[in-house]
Enzyme design. Structure first.
Site, PDB file in Angstrom:
ATOM      1  N   SER A 137      42.938  37.231  42.929  1.00 46.93           N
ATOM      2  CA  SER A 137      43.592  37.486  41.637  1.00 46.93           C
ATOM      3  C   SER A 137      42.790  37.059  40.415  1.00 46.93           C
ATOM      4  CB  SER A 137      44.970  36.805  41.603  1.00 46.93           C
ATOM      5  OG  SER A 137      45.920  37.596  42.295  1.00 46.93           O
TER       6      SER A 137
ATOM      7  N   LYS B  46      41.925  39.593  37.756  1.00 48.71           N
ATOM      8  CA  LYS B  46      42.812  39.924  36.639  1.00 48.71           C
ATOM      9  C   LYS B  46      42.198  39.529  35.293  1.00 48.71           C
ATOM     10  CE  LYS B  46      47.301  39.739  39.061  1.00 48.71           C
ATOM     11  NZ  LYS B  46      46.973  39.374  40.436  1.00 48.71           N
TER      12      LYS B  46
ATOM     13  N   SER C  55      50.279  35.746  37.296  1.00 51.27           N
ATOM     14  CA  SER C  55      49.554  36.568  38.258  1.00 51.27           C
ATOM     15  C   SER C  55      50.360  37.813  38.622  1.00 51.27           C
ATOM     16  CB  SER C  55      49.207  35.771  39.525  1.00 51.27           C
ATOM     17  OG  SER C  55      48.171  36.412  40.241  1.00 51.27           O
TER      18      SER C  55
END
Length: 466
Positions: free
Chosen positions: A132, A135, A302
């Site tokens: 993640s 991102k 997230s």
């Protein structure tokens, strides 16, 4: 375990650290009265979305006292010498990077944001699976291509004869029942003004192209990626994290909209069905929060659905198909345009769920350094959206044991977790007031319960405490 007084001192130090971290980011803005600008709207408070890829954690230790509420900004921005102590930093980080919990594949980059100088690097240019932390790249590309004030619309348009209306998705996964109800009320009002009380309803999702399902298939971390949905396709009342998802977010949203129009006094003939948007001006529209808010929420919690939406918005802005493939090209090209090191980088998705993603530690620290640069104010939400160690978002339950407590309130970072992959990238304020950007990526990790504390200790060590 620390004695009670030690715990009190630790909590006080953490709260003070949070204030210092806020002061450091004040230098980069945007802030308003001690609070990040986008938070005023709703991004950080908004709880829809998010994900948790790791297995359920062991019972959490007793929570430390919550930090005091923020007062209006009174601290001046920190200004400190930019001189680095690379040798000293290496002496601290090398043993911590050798922690078995990080597995056999590990890379690192630490950069002084004031100078752009790399203070420490270990395989910093090697592409790794970022989970993640990708991102950060997704959000940066969207901010660069669209600007922090961009909003994502959802519209309703009538045919020239007024017998049919089309609900058109613009790619806003934050559309919620309250906004959908308001949109229906506005639509009903406009129709009655034109003398229409009975219409057919169509819905248009053609803005997005290609497969709607993520390459990993149906899962509870992400709804089908379509241009029209409500509450990210959640089938329960959960505000965040994994949840059962509908297989048809657009159809469900159109059905709900038809019911709302009926309640507002407009008769719906037939069943809502896919159809094109008429080439006339919209009757009504609703818009998402500004992109700055969406970016902050994406990073703090997230949020996978929002991340995929940001990637597609970037594709649309750069005249690429709004698909996984089009977004991949658009994000990479946008970061290259910013002069960032994208050699070997791959953005197979916007959320980091795809293991084919590849990002280097140097790219992540480069993004964060750009966000701290006064020459790139549009990227500032990359910093203000990062979770605060021990306090907010995906870091709320971390930095609470052992040496890692030194980073509570001082470390702000995006987490990344897949089976066998654990990453952490963000910023930290040092004792002499410098703002450092860091990225630590680990692969083939034995367990998140070993890797995450090891990553926390690495970042906390940058705060200058042992």
């Amino acid at each position: 375990m620390p004695e009670p007084r030690t715990w009190q001192f630790t909590a006080g130090s953490a709260a003070l650290g949070l204030a210092l971290a806020a002061a450091a980011v004040t230098a980069a803005g945007p802030w308003d009265g001690g609070q990040r600008t986008a938070e005023r709207a709703r991004a950080a408070a908004h709880t829809a979305g998010g994900t948790h890829h790791a297995p359920s954690a062991a019972p959490a230790p007793p929570r430390r006292p919550a930090p005091a509420p923020s007062a209006p900004g009174v601290l001046t921005a920190l200004h400190a010498p930019a001189a680095g102590r690379a040798a000293d930093l290496a002496a601290v980080l090398v043993p911590l990077l050798a922690d078995p919990g990080l597995g056999p594949l590990r890379t690192a980059s630490v950069v002084d944001t004031a100078t752009g100088k790399q203070l420490y690097g270990e395989g910093a240019g090697t592409p790794m699976t970022p989970a993640s932390t990708v991102k950060i790249a997704t959000a940066a590309a969207a901010l660069s291509a669209l600007g922090p004030d961009h909003r994502i619309p959802t519209t309703v348009t009538a045919t020239p004869d007024g017998t049919s209306v089309t609900l058109t998705g613009g790619g806003d996964p934050t559309l919620d029942p309250a906004r959908l109800k308001a949109l229906a009320a506005d639509t009903a009002r406009a129709l009655r003004t034109r003398g229409h009380t009975s219409v057919r309803l169509a819905y248009d999702t053609s803005l997005y192209r290609g497969p709607a399902l993520h390459p990993i298939g149906p899962n509870e971390n992400l709804a089908p990626v379509v241009a029209l949905m409500t509450r990210e396709g959640r089938l329960d009342d959960s505000p965040s994290g994994p949840a059962p998802r509908t297989a048809d977010p657009a159809g469900d949203t159109a059905t709900a909209f038809a019911d709302l129009l009926t309640r507002a006094g407009i008769k719906i003939t037939g069943t809502p069905a896919p159809g094109p948007t008429p080439k006339t001006a919209p009757l009504a529209r609703t818009e998402s929060a500004p992109l700055a808010d969406l970016v902050e929420h994406t990073l703090t919690h997230s949020d996978n659905d929002l991340a995929e939406a940001l990637a597609r918005q970037t594709a649309l802005a750069r005249r690429q198909p709004a698909s996984f493939q089009g977004a991949q090209k658009a994000v990479r090209d946008e970061l290259a345009r910013l002069g960032l090191p994208v050699a070997g980088a791959r953005f197979a998705d916007g959320s980091g769920l795809d293991r084919r993603d590849r990002v280097s530690a140097a790219l992540l620290t480069g993004l964060l350094t750009h966000a701290a640069d006064p020459a790139h104010p549009d990227l500032r939400p990359l910093l203000t959206g990062l979770p605060v160690g021990g306090f907010t978002g995906t870091l709320a339950g971390r930095f609470d044991t052992g040496p890692a407590t030194a980073g509570a309130g001082l470390v702000r970072a995006k987490t990344g977790t897949l089976t066998g992959v654990n990453t952490l990238a963000g910023t930290v304020v040092t004792p002499d007031g410098r703002l450092l950007a860091f990225a630590f990526l680990a692969g083939r990790t034995p367990s998140p319960y070993e890797a995450q504390p090891a990553l926390d200790r690495l970042s906390a060590a940058l705060a200058g405490r042992k």
